[in-house]
Design an enzyme around this catalytic site. Structure first.
Site, PDB file in Angstrom:
ATOM      1  N   ILE A 169      37.268  43.920  42.758  1.00  0.00           N
ATOM      2  CA  ILE A 169      37.997  45.135  43.101  1.00  0.00           C
ATOM      3  C   ILE A 169      37.206  46.418  42.878  1.00  0.00           C
ATOM      4  CG2 ILE A 169      40.218  44.035  42.679  1.00  0.00           C
ATOM      5  CD1 ILE A 169      40.515  45.698  40.178  1.00  0.00           C
ATOM      6  N   TYR A 227      39.436  42.652  31.227  1.00  0.00           N
ATOM      7  CA  TYR A 227      40.552  43.556  31.480  1.00  0.00           C
ATOM      8  C   TYR A 227      41.800  43.064  30.736  1.00  0.00           C
ATOM      9  CZ  TYR A 227      44.560  45.072  34.468  1.00  0.00           C
ATOM     10  OH  TYR A 227      45.748  45.548  34.952  1.00  0.00           O
ATOM     11  N   ASP A 263      36.832  38.440  41.032  1.00  0.00           N
ATOM     12  CA  ASP A 263      37.648  39.640  41.225  1.00  0.00           C
ATOM     13  C   ASP A 263      36.677  40.783  41.510  1.00  0.00           C
ATOM     14  OD1 ASP A 263      39.124  41.988  40.942  1.00  0.00           O
ATOM     15  OD2 ASP A 263      40.402  41.150  39.371  1.00  0.00           O
ATOM     16  N   LYS A 274      41.109  50.764  43.431  1.00  0.00           N
ATOM     17  CA  LYS A 274      40.002  51.412  42.733  1.00  0.00           C
ATOM     18  C   LYS A 274      39.059  52.104  43.700  1.00  0.00           C
ATOM     19  CE  LYS A 274      41.744  49.453  39.150  1.00  0.00           C
ATOM     20  NZ  LYS A 274      42.522  50.236  38.169  1.00  0.00           N
TER      21      LYS A 274
END
Lengths: 442, 469
Positions: A239, A152, A237, A276
């Site tokens: 998410i 990202y 992570d 998200k």
């Protein structure tokens, strides 16, 4: 009056004037082009379609229905001191009910295969804050985190800007579907060592952004072994964990830890967010879940700089403790994302474009390397520009995600209506036809 | 290898200080009128609980604002997706107008110069990141809010050098104190990037005078440094001379075209004036485009929930409401303040004369067994454990004179405040009984000796402070 001679003044800090905020990258440039000429079905049908924003807009109706039925979630109920207590609540532990709700929701997403203790949940204003906060806690300025590529683009800012910490990439490539290998981890670690940089941890995104794929259990085990052998941290992570297309394929690092009785777990920390899975980026809801007591205590104190509005905590506590709602939401959201994914994959395939096999996320990882003049980053950017200005689609070039194989692009599919997605697919189809025609005429 | 960073392992988070220790004691044994009438009364928390009824009635009359509706239409999706770090325009507009209203509309603010942050805690830290490099320094007048030690220094690695203020002139900022602080920084090889003041002051409860403000502007102009004015209590000024914002001073013709305008930054928040600390609403205001730009990007790490931005944009756009709120809130703060002052006076305890804030700066020097910080701690412990009041000792605010305490008055009901006052009176009576002097006599004796003591006290306490560090 005499002219004042200004002494040389103190400027701003190095952090303020640096460009580590990363806003000059193509990731943001495409955004600008979209802002200047945004697609609208009625008013601007030839505008730029935003496919660079990983938002989840497919399940809002479920949230709206919940709010219709549960006004007490937003009007502080019938208790006379409801508003007052909520407005005064600034305890950095976060609302107990909210922490419980987040822990339960995270358990539900993982099909009950991992347990989460509400007392280990630390609240932050978004995953952006959570990732930066963890970096401040786990590493000193000048130290490094290892991150598998492609990753990202926001990490370059979130993890490095104010912390002074470096990112050393763990190179993954298309030869093995971009899977993380122990060799790649070792190579990255050694690269850091050779530059005299101390590695403090590995940060993975699972499911992966931008790949749109979950990490295999065996890979997670290898990563855990690696960080344990080097005595460093692992930040996972997660998410996009609620955005997997099927319930079974996602394996969280929490499950791997539970299976090994939480051995070596004090080095593992999970980041989560509702931006998200629930499509609520505006509400700034992030959490850190750590198996390390000292990290939990320190993160909690640091979260003073980035607490979640108690008004929002209250709303989400109510919503996420409603298990009928959450069970239905998780299931329906998954189905709709899977449908969208299928639509875009089929559409691209019909245009002769292949994607990495994905099973999660709000985007697919598209392979346009056959279209490149040369297998270089420059060629990729030229292709990206024609996608942006000719085809009028803002998609994210792999180079902005530090991908070592040129020609891959992240294409988001959940931040628009089905009709708009169809328009985008048609544009791509026509673009590919035009290229074929040009080639044959040559 | 050490597993956590230096920042995680150090104690710059400041949570070992007495400021937080008192809080912990309160948590173990909190006063409750019904369930725990012997418990500790929390007077260490600067909250504003006086005007909730006004907010609640507005909410009852305007249910759309908390229900994600605008003119009856749902805007849930719009808000859920809104994560633009420039902030909700309607909210920023309403907020700058509210800020202007508090300043009697003597100044106006441009919403493009406003950056939203999750609370003033975040705003102050963000400004440090923007204005100073690790190891550089900001000058702060003492006594100051204990939280600054964490907020300004912890992750930024910026140093604080104190501008020493004393009771000899009512703790006002003087030119010599500013110069001395600057010199101190030089001696410690610290590059000074600016001055940070809280106006109105916490813990003093006084608004800075025009003279002080002019001094500050000349000082930063001469040194070429920044000035941050934390004005989070600006809505709690209840008496003359009224609130003078630093922005008003900059309107002076001498500064209108001066580059010094770009080096003055304001911090604001709705935690004190509106009593909404849970909602995390803070802001930075600056005339410097680069500061605004940089702070805006940094605010990504601490944005305000769009749900909350919307609610407050509706509330603060209601001018009838805000006008009434500002004036009514002031009245109530003034009344509470008067109540505490009276009660303390009856117990022979003087306070610094103040015109703002949610607390009083209380002079208990005459109750110290010796003019030392050890004695202050001794007294503080008695007050927490025996008297049952959690108040903040001056040493936790870096005050150079022992014996001063901050007592909050707006975070409890009138009955509770009365009880607190009763407890203090009893405490003082019990001391004077054991000393065999009447409280009033004690007070007048002490005050006549106080002047000649003050210089002596200053020197003594300075030494004590050094050894304590």
């Amino acid at each position: 009056m005499a002219i004042e001679i200004e002494k040389p003044t103190v400027g701003l800090s190095k952090v303020a004037v640096s460009d580590t905020h990363g806003e000059d990258s193509p990731y943001f440039a495409g955004w600008k082009a979209y802002d200047e000429d945004p697609y609208d079905e009625l008013c601007n049908p030839s505008g730029v379609i935003q496919m660079g924003l990983a938002e989840n807009q497919v399940s809002f109706d479920l949230l709206e229905q919940y709010l219709e039925k549960h006004s007490e979630a937003t009007n502080w109920g019938n208790r006379t001191s409801g508003f007052r207590d909520n407005a005064l609540f600034q305890d950095y532990h976060g609302l107990q009910t909210f922490r419980k709700a987040m822990a339960c929701f995270m358990e539900q997403i993982r099909g009950g295969r991992a347990k989460f203790n509400p007392n280990r949940v630390v609240i932050t204003a978004g995953a952006t804050a959570a990732n930066e906060l963890l970096t401040f806690i786990l590493a000193d300025p000048g130290d490094a985190l290892l991150i598998p590529t492609p990753y990202y683009p926001g990490f370059d800012r979130d993890l490095r800007w104010r912390t002074g910490v470096k990112i050393v990439p763990v190179h993954c490539d298309s030869s093995n579907n971009f899977e993380i290998t122990p060799q790649a981890l070792e190579a990255a670690y050694n690269e850091a060592e050779s530059m005299n940089i101390k590695v403090r941890g590995v940060l993975i995104t699972n499911p992966s952004n931008p790949l749109g794929a979950t990490i295999k259990r065996s890979t997670l085990e290898e990563i855990l072994e690696f960080v344990t052998s080097k005595n460093i941290h692992l930040v996972s992570d997660e998410i996009y964990s609620g955005s997997t297309f099927s319930g079974e394929e996602f394996v969280s690092v929490a499950e791997v830890l539970e299976a090994q009785n939480y051995k070596d777990s004090e080095r593992v920390h999970i980041v989560y967010s509702l931006s998200k899975d629930l499509g609520l980026p505006g509400f700034r809801v992030g959490t850190i879940y750590s198996y390390n007591d000292k990290v939990v205590t320190t993160a909690r104190r640091m979260s003073s700089f980035t607490l979640i509005s108690s008004q929002t905590q209250q709303l989400l506590a109510s919503m996420l403790l409603d298990e009928t709602f959450t069970a239905n939401y998780i299931k329906t959201n998954r189905e709709r994302l899977k449908k969208r994914y299928q639509m875009i994959i089929d559409g691209l395939r019909n245009s002769g474009i292949e994607c990495l096999k994905g099973n999660a996320g709000l985007f697919c990882w598209m392979n346009l390397s056959p279209l490149l003049e040369e297998p270089t980053k420059e060629s990729e950017l030229i292709l990206w520009k024609s996608m942006l200005h000719e085809v009028k689609l803002n998609i994210s070039p792999g180079s902005s995600c530090h991908c070592s194989d040129p020609g891959w692009f992240r294409v988001c599919f959940a931040n628009m209506s089905e009709q708009t997605l169809q328009v985008a697919l048609t544009r791509i189809h026509d673009f590919m036809d035009r290229r074929k025609a040009m080639k044959t005429s040559n | 290898m050490k597993l956590l960073s230096r920042k995680a392992s150090c104690n710059s988070h400041g949570q070992d200080s007495s400021y937080f220790a008192g809080w912990q004691e309160y948590e173990k044994n909190p006063y409750d009128e019904v369930k725990n009438p012997q418990g500790i009364i929390q007077m260490g928390l600067a909250e504003n609980q006086l005007s909730f009824d006004l907010l609640e009635s507005w909410l009852a009359q305007n249910p759309d604002a908390a229900g994600f509706k605008r003119n009856g239409e749902s805007i849930f999706r719009e808000l859920a997706l809104f994560q633009d770090y420039h902030g909700l325009p309607a909210f920023k507009n309403a907020l700058v107008e509210f800020m202007a209203e508090i300043r009697g509309n003597k100044v106006s603010f441009d919403s493009n110069n406003l950056v939203l942050t999750a609370g003033a805690t975040s705003a102050n830290e963000t400004l440090m990141f923007c204005l100073a490099n690790p190891g550089e320094a900001f000058l702060l007048p003492t006594p100051y809010y204990p939280g600054f030690d964490r907020d300004l220094k912890w992750r930024t690695e910026v140093e604080i050098v104190p501008i020493q203020c004393s009771s000899s002139n009512g703790f006002r900022i003087t030119e010599s104190a500013l110069e001395e602080a600057y010199q101190q920084a030089q001696n410690r090889n610290l590059k000074v990037k600016g001055v940070l003041v809280t106006n109105p002051s916490n813990p003093l409860g006084i608004s800075l005078s025009r003279h002080e403000l002019n001094l500050l502007v000349s000082f930063i102009a001469a040194k070429g440094i920044h000035l941050i004015s934390d004005e989070i209590y600006s809505g709690t000024v209840f008496n003359s001379p009224g609130f003078v914002s630093i922005m008003e001073v900059l309107m002076n013709k001498n500064y209108v075209n001066s580059p010094v305008r770009n080096r003055v930054h304001i911090v604001y928040s709705l935690s004190k004036d509106l009593g909404l600390p849970g909602f995390r609403v803070g802001a930075i205001y600056s005339n410097d485009k680069m500061v605004v730009e940089s702070a805006t990007k940094m605010s990504s790490f601490g944005l305000i929930s769009s749900q909350t931005q919307y609610l407050l944009s509706e509330m603060l756009s209601d001018k009838k409401f805000t006008k009434n709120y500002v004036s009514e809130n002031r009245k109530r703060v003034k009344q509470r303040h008067a109540m505490l002052i009276r009660g303390l006076k009856n117990a022979g305890i003087p306070c610094l004369e103040s015109n703002a804030g949610l607390f009083c700066w209380v002079d208990m020097r005459h109750l110290l067994s010796s003019k030392t910080f050890e004695a202050e701690m001794e007294l503080w412990k008695k007050i927490v454990y025996q008297v049952g009041l959690n108040i903040s000792p001056g040493s936790s605010c870096h005050c150079i004179e022992p014996g001063w305490f901050r007592m909050c008055f707006a975070n409890m009901s009138e009955q509770t405040l009365n009880l607190a006052i009763q407890r203090i009176k009893s405490f003082v009576n019990s001391i004077s009984e054991s000393n065999n002097i009447s409280p009033n006599q004690q007070y007048s004796n002490k005050s006549s000796r106080r002047k000649s003591f003050s210089k002596w006290v200053f020197r003594l306490s300075f030494h004590d402070r050094e050894t304590e560090r």
